[in-house]
Each structure stands twice: as structure tokens, then as C-alpha cells.
Design a protein around this motif. Structure first.
Motif, PDB file in Angstrom:
ATOM      1  N   ILE A 105     -14.016  22.262 100.441  1.00 34.81           N
ATOM      2  CA  ILE A 105     -13.926  22.115  98.983  1.00 34.81           C
ATOM      3  C   ILE A 105     -14.857  21.012  98.511  1.00 34.81           C
ATOM      4  N   SER A 106     -14.879  19.924  99.250  1.00 37.70           N
ATOM      5  CA  SER A 106     -15.739  18.809  98.877  1.00 37.70           C
ATOM      6  C   SER A 106     -17.211  19.215  98.935  1.00 37.70           C
ATOM      7  N   LYS A 107     -17.580  19.864 100.013  1.00 35.41           N
ATOM      8  CA  LYS A 107     -18.990  20.227 100.210  1.00 35.41           C
ATOM      9  C   LYS A 107     -19.447  21.318  99.250  1.00 35.41           C
ATOM     10  N   PHE A 108     -18.684  22.390  99.125  1.00 38.60           N
ATOM     11  CA  PHE A 108     -19.146  23.550  98.376  1.00 38.60           C
ATOM     12  C   PHE A 108     -18.732  23.575  96.903  1.00 38.60           C
ATOM     13  N   LEU A 109     -17.670  22.847  96.555  1.00 41.77           N
ATOM     14  CA  LEU A 109     -17.227  22.850  95.161  1.00 41.77           C
ATOM     15  C   LEU A 109     -17.442  21.506  94.474  1.00 41.77           C
ATOM     16  N   GLY A 110     -18.014  20.542  95.207  1.00 41.46           N
ATOM     17  CA  GLY A 110     -18.377  19.262  94.615  1.00 41.46           C
ATOM     18  C   GLY A 110     -17.222  18.345  94.264  1.00 41.46           C
ATOM     19  N   VAL A 111     -16.040  18.585  94.862  1.00 34.84           N
ATOM     20  CA  VAL A 111     -14.883  17.726  94.611  1.00 34.84           C
ATOM     21  C   VAL A 111     -15.015  16.475  95.472  1.00 34.84           C
ATOM     22  N   GLU A 112     -14.685  15.333  94.901  1.00 39.74           N
ATOM     23  CA  GLU A 112     -14.725  14.073  95.647  1.00 39.74           C
ATOM     24  C   GLU A 112     -13.948  14.242  96.954  1.00 39.74           C
ATOM     25  N   LYS A 113     -14.498  13.744  98.055  1.00 45.73           N
ATOM     26  CA  LYS A 113     -13.929  13.974  99.377  1.00 45.73           C
ATOM     27  C   LYS A 113     -12.481  13.487  99.484  1.00 45.73           C
ATOM     28  N   VAL A 114     -12.164  12.325  98.918  1.00 48.43           N
ATOM     29  CA  VAL A 114     -10.796  11.799  98.984  1.00 48.43           C
ATOM     30  C   VAL A 114      -9.834  12.723  98.247  1.00 48.43           C
ATOM     31  N   VAL A 115     -10.239  13.195  97.075  1.00 46.03           N
ATOM     32  CA  VAL A 115      -9.407  14.107  96.281  1.00 46.03           C
ATOM     33  C   VAL A 115      -9.213  15.415  97.044  1.00 46.03           C
ATOM     34  N   ALA A 116     -10.293  15.954  97.595  1.00 42.75           N
ATOM     35  CA  ALA A 116     -10.222  17.233  98.306  1.00 42.75           C
ATOM     36  C   ALA A 116      -9.332  17.127  99.543  1.00 42.75           C
ATOM     37  N   LEU A 117      -9.487  16.064 100.322  1.00 47.98           N
ATOM     38  CA  LEU A 117      -8.678  15.910 101.538  1.00 47.98           C
ATOM     39  C   LEU A 117      -7.205  15.713 101.219  1.00 47.98           C
ATOM     40  N   LEU A 118      -6.897  14.866 100.235  1.00 43.33           N
ATOM     41  CA  LEU A 118      -5.499  14.645  99.865  1.00 43.33           C
ATOM     42  C   LEU A 118      -4.917  15.858  99.142  1.00 43.33           C
ATOM     43  N   GLY A 119      -5.742  16.538  98.373  1.00 42.07           N
ATOM     44  CA  GLY A 119      -5.288  17.733  97.665  1.00 42.07           C
ATOM     45  C   GLY A 119      -5.000  18.891  98.605  1.00 42.07           C
ATOM     46  N   ALA A 120      -5.711  18.957  99.719  1.00 44.24           N
ATOM     47  CA  ALA A 120      -5.509  20.024 100.697  1.00 44.24           C
ATOM     48  C   ALA A 120      -4.520  19.631 101.794  1.00 44.24           C
ATOM     49  N   ALA A 121      -4.058  18.403 101.771  1.00 45.46           N
ATOM     50  CA  ALA A 121      -3.113  17.932 102.789  1.00 45.46           C
ATOM     51  C   ALA A 121      -1.769  18.643 102.624  1.00 45.46           C
ATOM     52  N   PRO A 122      -1.076  18.886 103.733  1.00 44.44           N
ATOM     53  CA  PRO A 122       0.163  19.655 103.668  1.00 44.44           C
ATOM     54  C   PRO A 122       1.387  18.843 103.280  1.00 44.44           C
ATOM     55  N   GLY A 123       1.241  17.888 102.389  1.00 45.37           N
ATOM     56  CA  GLY A 123       2.383  17.105 101.943  1.00 45.37           C
ATOM     57  C   GLY A 123       2.931  17.650 100.642  1.00 45.37           C
ATOM     58  N   GLY A 124       4.007  17.059 100.197  1.00 47.34           N
ATOM     59  CA  GLY A 124       4.596  17.446  98.926  1.00 47.34           C
ATOM     60  C   GLY A 124       3.850  16.804  97.775  1.00 47.34           C
ATOM     61  N   THR A 125       4.062  17.342  96.598  1.00 45.19           N
ATOM     62  CA  THR A 125       3.387  16.856  95.405  1.00 45.19           C
ATOM     63  C   THR A 125       3.638  15.376  95.176  1.00 45.19           C
ATOM     64  N   ILE A 126       4.880  14.978  95.287  1.00 51.55           N
ATOM     65  CA  ILE A 126       5.220  13.586  95.005  1.00 51.55           C
ATOM     66  C   ILE A 126       4.599  12.654  96.032  1.00 51.55           C
ATOM     67  N   GLY A 127       4.810  12.973  97.295  1.00 52.89           N
ATOM     68  CA  GLY A 127       4.298  12.111  98.355  1.00 52.89           C
ATOM     69  C   GLY A 127       2.788  11.996  98.332  1.00 52.89           C
ATOM     70  N   MET A 128       2.106  13.119  98.207  1.00 51.24           N
ATOM     71  CA  MET A 128       0.647  13.085  98.215  1.00 51.24           C
ATOM     72  C   MET A 128       0.097  12.443  96.953  1.00 51.24           C
ATOM     73  N   SER A 129       0.789  12.596  95.837  1.00 50.11           N
ATOM     74  CA  SER A 129       0.356  11.933  94.604  1.00 50.11           C
ATOM     75  C   SER A 129       0.471  10.421  94.743  1.00 50.11           C
ATOM     76  N   LEU A 130       1.532   9.973  95.400  1.00 47.62           N
ATOM     77  CA  LEU A 130       1.686   8.530  95.629  1.00 47.62           C
ATOM     78  C   LEU A 130       0.603   8.006  96.561  1.00 47.62           C
ATOM     79  N   VAL A 131       0.279   8.778  97.595  1.00 50.79           N
ATOM     80  CA  VAL A 131      -0.821   8.389  98.486  1.00 50.79           C
ATOM     81  C   VAL A 131      -2.123   8.386  97.699  1.00 50.79           C
ATOM     82  N   GLY A 132      -2.332   9.426  96.886  1.00 47.66           N
ATOM     83  CA  GLY A 132      -3.530   9.487  96.063  1.00 47.66           C
ATOM     84  C   GLY A 132      -3.638   8.302  95.112  1.00 47.66           C
ATOM     85  N   ALA A 133      -2.503   7.871  94.561  1.00 46.61           N
ATOM     86  CA  ALA A 133      -2.503   6.713  93.657  1.00 46.61           C
ATOM     87  C   ALA A 133      -2.992   5.460  94.382  1.00 46.61           C
TER      88      ALA A 133
END
Length: 173
Positions: A105-133
Motif C-alpha cells: 500500500i505504501s509503495k503503490f498507493l503512496g500512503v505513508e509507510k507508518v500509516v500503511a503498516l499500522l493500518g494493515a496490522a491485525p489489531g483492533g481499531t482502538i488498540g491500533m489507533s492508540l498505537v498510531g497516536a
């Protein structure tokens, strides 16, 4: 508008739509409704972005972790004796897939690598959003997970009913 009032409007917006979503019967409806309610307020541009008081996200994270932790009991641990192998296979498969999808996603769709990796991570919305924060990209990660969660919550019940129509669960097979 004062910061406290601003935050209160977001809380009311999320709580209102979260409560209304209870009527839909959709799994995790209050969470989805709160995300959509607060998100719509934010997107409207009529209200400044909420500024959470220092430590609030940490307290909420502890609260959410506690709610999840209370669901773990002796029965859960007993089931884990039978399910630990599939749990490891599922976990590592989802981690590897998430990393690969995030990088693509990062390479081909131009999404920031951190956003793409955390967005594709198999965590829950709340947990991954907190990590993203923690990385300063919580809203983008929350958006990706919200879309994923909404899609999964709509599709998986129908797929499970189609593939396992009896509804019975036998963890020994």
C-alpha cells in the motif's frame, strides 16, 4: 469555542450515534457509531479538532485494556490449551500478511509507510489507533481500521452463516 466545550460536543456526538447504532443489531455498533459520530463532526469543519487533556488517552487505553482483560477467564485459558497452535498460525499469518500489505500500500498507493503498516496490522481499531497516536498518525490509522472493521462486521456474519450454517462450534475438530 473553549476546548472543554469542544471536547464535550465530540463526546456527545459519538455517544449519540453510538447509542442509536445499538438499534441496528450490528456487532460492535456502539463503537462504530461513536467513530462515525465524532468523525462526522470533525469532517464537518464546524468544530475545531478536540484536544484531549494530558493523560486522558492513557486512562482510556487502560480502561479498554481492562474491559478486554475481564473477558479472559479460566474457561478461556482452558480453550487455549486446545487452540494455541491455531492461534500462533493465525497470529503469524496475519502479521506477515499485514506487513506485506502495508508495504505494498505504501509503495503503490503512496500512503505513508507508518500509516500503511499500522493500518494493515491485525489489531483492533482502538488498540491500533492508540498505537498510531503514539506515532502521530492515530486518525489515519483509525480511519483505515474503521473501514476494515465496518466491512468485516457486515460480511463475516453472513459468510459464517453460509459456511457453518448450524451455528454450532466444536473447538476439537
Amino acid at each position: 469555542m473553549p476546548s472543554f466545550l469542544n471536547l464535550l460536543l465530540y463526546i456527545l456526538g459519538g455517544a449519540s450515534l453510538g447509542s442509536l447504532m445499538l438499534l441496528t443489531g450490528i456487532p460492535a455498533a456502539p463503537l462504530l457509531g461513536a467513530i462515525i459520530g465524532a468523525g462526522l463532526l470533525s469532517v464537518s469543519g464546524q468544530i475545531e479538532v478536540a484536544s484531549w487533556p494530558l493523560g486522558t488517552k492513557t486512562i482510556l487505553g487502560i480502561g479498554i485494556g481492562t474491559v478486554i482483560g475481564t473477558g479472559i477467564n479460566r474457561e478461556t485459558l482452558g480453550e487455549l490449551q486446545l487452540l494455541w497452535k491455531p492461534a500462533l498460525v493465525i497470529t503469524f499469518t496475519l502479521l506477515i500478511t499485514g506487513i506485506l500489505v502495508g508495504l505494498l500500500i505504501s509503495k503503490f498507493l503512496g500512503v505513508e509507510k507508518v500509516v500503511a503498516l499500522l493500518g494493515a496490522a491485525p489489531g483492533g481499531t482502538i488498540g491500533m489507533s492508540l498505537v498510531g497516536a503514539e506515532f502521530g498518525v492515530g486518525a489515519a490509522v483509525a480511519a483505515l481500521h474503521a473501514v476494515r472493521l465496518i466491512t468485516v462486521l457486515f460480511l463475516i456474519p453472513a459468510i459464517v452463516n453460509f459456511l457453518a450454517p448450524t451455528g454450532s462450534v466444536d473447538i476439537t475438530k
